[in-house]
Design an enzyme around this catalytic site. Structure first.
Site, PDB file in Angstrom:
ATOM      1  N   GLY A 181      39.885  40.905  37.994  1.00  0.00           N
ATOM      2  CA  GLY A 181      39.058  41.042  36.793  1.00  0.00           C
ATOM      3  C   GLY A 181      38.644  42.495  36.699  1.00  0.00           C
ATOM      4  O   GLY A 181      39.354  43.377  37.185  1.00  0.00           O
ATOM      5  N   ARG A 197      35.577  50.711  40.064  1.00  0.00           N
ATOM      6  CA  ARG A 197      35.266  50.965  41.483  1.00  0.00           C
ATOM      7  C   ARG A 197      36.503  51.476  42.206  1.00  0.00           C
ATOM      8  O   ARG A 197      37.625  51.068  41.899  1.00  0.00           O
ATOM      9  CB  ARG A 197      34.786  49.681  42.175  1.00  0.00           C
ATOM     10  CG  ARG A 197      33.504  49.147  41.616  1.00  0.00           C
ATOM     11  CD  ARG A 197      32.991  47.979  42.461  1.00  0.00           C
ATOM     12  NE  ARG A 197      32.026  47.218  41.701  1.00  0.00           N
ATOM     13  CZ  ARG A 197      32.107  45.899  41.501  1.00  0.00           C
ATOM     14  NH1 ARG A 197      33.081  45.187  42.042  1.00  0.00           N
ATOM     15  NH2 ARG A 197      31.189  45.299  40.790  1.00  0.00           N
ATOM     16  N   ILE A 233      42.739  40.140  34.330  1.00  0.00           N
ATOM     17  CA  ILE A 233      44.034  40.817  34.443  1.00  0.00           C
ATOM     18  C   ILE A 233      45.074  39.873  35.059  1.00  0.00           C
ATOM     19  O   ILE A 233      46.199  39.755  34.567  1.00  0.00           O
ATOM     20  CB  ILE A 233      43.883  42.102  35.291  1.00  0.00           C
ATOM     21  CG1 ILE A 233      42.902  43.072  34.625  1.00  0.00           C
ATOM     22  CG2 ILE A 233      45.238  42.753  35.533  1.00  0.00           C
ATOM     23  CD1 ILE A 233      42.553  44.304  35.457  1.00  0.00           C
ATOM     24  N   GLY A 234      44.684  39.196  36.131  1.00  0.00           N
ATOM     25  CA  GLY A 234      45.628  38.307  36.828  1.00  0.00           C
ATOM     26  C   GLY A 234      46.150  37.196  35.936  1.00  0.00           C
ATOM     27  O   GLY A 234      47.325  36.820  36.000  1.00  0.00           O
ATOM     28  N   GLU A 235      45.293  36.684  35.053  1.00  0.00           N
ATOM     29  CA  GLU A 235      45.704  35.582  34.177  1.00  0.00           C
ATOM     30  C   GLU A 235      46.539  36.081  32.999  1.00  0.00           C
ATOM     31  O   GLU A 235      47.403  35.362  32.500  1.00  0.00           O
ATOM     32  CB  GLU A 235      44.461  34.872  33.621  1.00  0.00           C
ATOM     33  CG  GLU A 235      43.694  34.104  34.666  1.00  0.00           C
ATOM     34  CD  GLU A 235      42.303  33.673  34.196  1.00  0.00           C
ATOM     35  OE1 GLU A 235      42.057  33.653  32.977  1.00  0.00           O
ATOM     36  OE2 GLU A 235      41.470  33.362  35.062  1.00  0.00           O
ATOM     37  N   ASN A 236      46.250  37.310  32.555  1.00  0.00           N
ATOM     38  CA  ASN A 236      46.795  37.750  31.263  1.00  0.00           C
ATOM     39  C   ASN A 236      47.839  38.850  31.293  1.00  0.00           C
ATOM     40  O   ASN A 236      48.556  39.024  30.307  1.00  0.00           O
ATOM     41  CB  ASN A 236      45.642  38.214  30.364  1.00  0.00           C
ATOM     42  CG  ASN A 236      44.697  37.081  30.035  1.00  0.00           C
ATOM     43  OD1 ASN A 236      45.124  36.060  29.527  1.00  0.00           O
ATOM     44  ND2 ASN A 236      43.430  37.242  30.351  1.00  0.00           N
ATOM     45  N   GLU A 271      34.693  29.518  37.335  1.00  0.00           N
ATOM     46  CA  GLU A 271      33.600  29.564  38.306  1.00  0.00           C
ATOM     47  C   GLU A 271      32.458  28.634  37.898  1.00  0.00           C
ATOM     48  O   GLU A 271      31.808  28.030  38.743  1.00  0.00           O
ATOM     49  CB  GLU A 271      33.092  31.021  38.433  1.00  0.00           C
ATOM     50  CG  GLU A 271      34.105  31.901  39.139  1.00  0.00           C
ATOM     51  CD  GLU A 271      33.986  33.375  38.807  1.00  0.00           C
ATOM     52  OE1 GLU A 271      34.037  33.721  37.605  1.00  0.00           O
ATOM     53  OE2 GLU A 271      33.858  34.191  39.734  1.00  0.00           O
TER      54      GLU A 271
HETATM   55  P1  ADP Z   1      34.768  40.335  35.109  1.00  0.00           P
HETATM   56  O1  ADP Z   1      34.433  38.850  35.146  1.00  0.00           O
HETATM   57  O2  ADP Z   1      34.973  40.952  36.447  1.00  0.00           O
HETATM   58  O3  ADP Z   1      33.901  41.148  34.205  1.00  0.00           O
HETATM   59  P2  ADP Z   1      37.222  39.468  33.770  1.00  0.00           P
HETATM   60  O4  ADP Z   1      37.793  38.505  34.752  1.00  0.00           O
HETATM   61  O5  ADP Z   1      36.669  38.946  32.512  1.00  0.00           O
HETATM   62  O6  ADP Z   1      36.197  40.459  34.468  1.00  0.00           O
HETATM   63  O7  ADP Z   1      38.378  40.539  33.437  1.00  0.00           O
HETATM   64  C1  ADP Z   1      38.149  41.601  32.555  1.00  0.00           C
HETATM   65  C2  ADP Z   1      39.387  42.457  32.472  1.00  0.00           C
HETATM   66  O8  ADP Z   1      40.536  41.646  32.227  1.00  0.00           O
HETATM   67  C3  ADP Z   1      39.360  43.436  31.324  1.00  0.00           C
HETATM   68  O9  ADP Z   1      38.745  44.632  31.704  1.00  0.00           O
HETATM   69  C4  ADP Z   1      40.823  43.629  31.021  1.00  0.00           C
HETATM   70  O10 ADP Z   1      41.300  44.693  31.844  1.00  0.00           O
HETATM   71  C5  ADP Z   1      41.487  42.365  31.468  1.00  0.00           C
HETATM   72  N1  ADP Z   1      41.933  41.503  30.356  1.00  0.00           N
HETATM   73  C6  ADP Z   1      41.197  40.639  29.642  1.00  0.00           C
HETATM   74  N2  ADP Z   1      41.952  40.024  28.703  1.00  0.00           N
HETATM   75  C7  ADP Z   1      43.202  40.523  28.818  1.00  0.00           C
HETATM   76  C8  ADP Z   1      44.444  40.302  28.151  1.00  0.00           C
HETATM   77  N3  ADP Z   1      44.563  39.417  27.156  1.00  0.00           N
HETATM   78  N4  ADP Z   1      45.527  41.002  28.574  1.00  0.00           N
HETATM   79  C9  ADP Z   1      45.436  41.880  29.597  1.00  0.00           C
HETATM   80  N5  ADP Z   1      44.283  42.124  30.271  1.00  0.00           N
HETATM   81  C10 ADP Z   1      43.189  41.465  29.897  1.00  0.00           C
END
Ligand code: ADP
Length: 392
Positions: free
Chosen positions: A204, A235, A327-330, A380
């Site tokens: 994320g 970070r 990022i991992g999902e998308n 979560e």
């Molecule tokens: P956290 O919970 O740590 O704030 P998330 O799990 O929501 O973070 O992840 C946020 C990050 O995921 C964003 O900064 C972005 O880099 C990436 N992200 C979100 N949606 C997409 C998408 N559709 N395609 C690629 N990356 C994405």
């Protein structure tokens, strides 16, 4: 009804669930934000989004406003219908499972505040206020650190003076445990196995990896604090610790200021100079921006290096590599680049499935891959909700 709360220094995210015939159903979700700055409350309910600009001078008023709005919108008839509240709590120190909040848990949370000064104090404040408003509900703290309490000593001791561990609790704790726990349970449910060995990449804005051995956390990349491990949105992850001293004297700043820069101005943002959001960096990368290319190569190399290290500790018996969080999902690009850097593991990505849309999860390895690869959406909140239900 069960309320799940995730609080930060200026925001409180919440979602409300009901448990009917052992089926957990989400009723509503929302956020109170800009607390102490201005104030805004948004609530999504029945496909509608309700937004209110309201002064929120402190967390107490924010909580009061959330409960009043839930009542005004007829989402709840009586706040006493909320029988349990679960709190996402970043640092639980040595607490190994979700715990009913009592004075001893509150004391431990207070002690852990030194280790998570940005996260634990607002969580404590929010817990205190919700307990005042809902005195008859069960209040449960769910810790990001708890899942990692099964790590063996070899993986949590730092090679520094042992007294730092004994006297001051300096050790690796690890974070994102609620997500790792959810993902591992989900994976074991999908494949119908238990005691699996997985390597989960929670990518994320904050990001860490966890390796499980026999279904339990065996190692993870974050440490005493969430600054360690892989490179993240802002970070730095693992670096030479002497850089802190060197840059403090070079920039004439103190250690706290450098620490702040390592937390907020480094990682993908620091290297790419474009954004902490991978979507913008991928755009730059496709347009030939050199620093975006460097940021993406560095990011995926760090992840691949840890996967190989974790696979070695699992004696090569890896069941699955799993990608989750924003990022991992998308990001198909990031997943592919990580997998392409794993030369010591027999992994083969199915590129079409890597790119394919999916709802909860999808196996994205080819049939002839020695290790399965999955993308799984984390949840979560549902994990916290289930933990609260177990106390009701
Ligand atoms: P956290 O919970 O740590 O704030 P998330 O799990 O929501 O973070 O992840 C946020 C990050 O995921 C964003 O900064 C972005 O880099 C990436 N992200 C979100 N949606 C997409 C998408 N559709 N395609 C690629 N990356 C994405």
């Amino acid at each position: 009804m069960i309320l799940v709360v995730n609080s930060g220094s200026s925001s409180i995210k919440f979602s409300l669930y009901k448990n009917e015939d052992n089926k957990i159903v989400k009723i509503t979700q929302g956020i109170a934000e800009q607390i102490k700055v201005k104030g805004k409350v948004s609530i999504s309910y029945n496909q509608n989004k309700y937004e209110y600009d309201i002064d929120l001078p402190n967390h107490k008023i924010a909580i009061e406003t959330i409960l009043t709005k839930l009542d005004d919108l007829n989402i709840i008839e009586n706040i006493a219908d909320i029988k349990g509240v679960g709190y996402r709590t970043v640092h639980g120190g040595s607490i190994s499972k979700s715990s009913l909040i009592d004075d001893s848990v509150l004391n431990k949370l207070n002690e852990s505040s030194k280790l998570a000064p940005l996260h634990n104090p607002p969580a404590l404040l929010v817990i205190e206020k919700f307990r005042e408003f809902l005195p008859n509900a069960k209040h449960v703290a769910c810790f990001d650190t708890a899942f990692h309490q099964t790590m063996p000593k070899i993986n949590y001791i730092y090679p520094v003076n042992y007294d730092w561990y004994k006297n001051y609790g300096v050790r690796k704790y690890g974070f994102h445990g609620i997500s790792f726990n959810y993902i591992n349970k989900k994976y074991e449910e999908i494949v119908g196995k238990t005691k699996t060995n997985t390597i989960v990449c929670h990518l994320g804005n904050g990001a860490s990896l966890c390796s499980t051995k026999n279904g339990k956390s065996f190692d993870t990349t974050m440490g005493l604090t969430p600054l360690a491990g892989i490179m993240m949105g802002t970070r730095c992850g693992d670096i030479d610790p002497s850089i802190i001293n060197f840059m403090a004297s070079t920039l004439k700043k103190d250690v706290a200021q450098i620490n702040d820069m390592l937390n907020n101005e480094s990682g993908l943002l620091g290297v790419s100079k474009v954004s902490s959001d991978i979507r913008y960096i991928e755009d730059g990368y496709r347009n030939g921006d050199e620093l975006c290319l460097l940021a993406i190569e560095l990011y995926t190399q760090k992840i691949a290096n840890f996967i190989i290290q974790m696979a070695n500790q699992q004696e090569g018996k890896v069941d699955a590599i799993i990608f989750t969080a924003g990022i991992g999902e998308n990001s198909a690009t990031i997943r592919k680049k990580v997998i392409d850097k794993l030369f010591l593991l027999n992994v083969k990505l199915d590129e079409l499935k890597n790119e394919a849309s999916y709802s909860d999860y999808l196996k994205i390895s080819s049939d002839n891959s020695g290790v399965e690869i999955y993308k799984i959406r984390t949840n979560e909140e549902i994990m916290i909700c289930q933990d609260v239900i177990s106390f009701l």
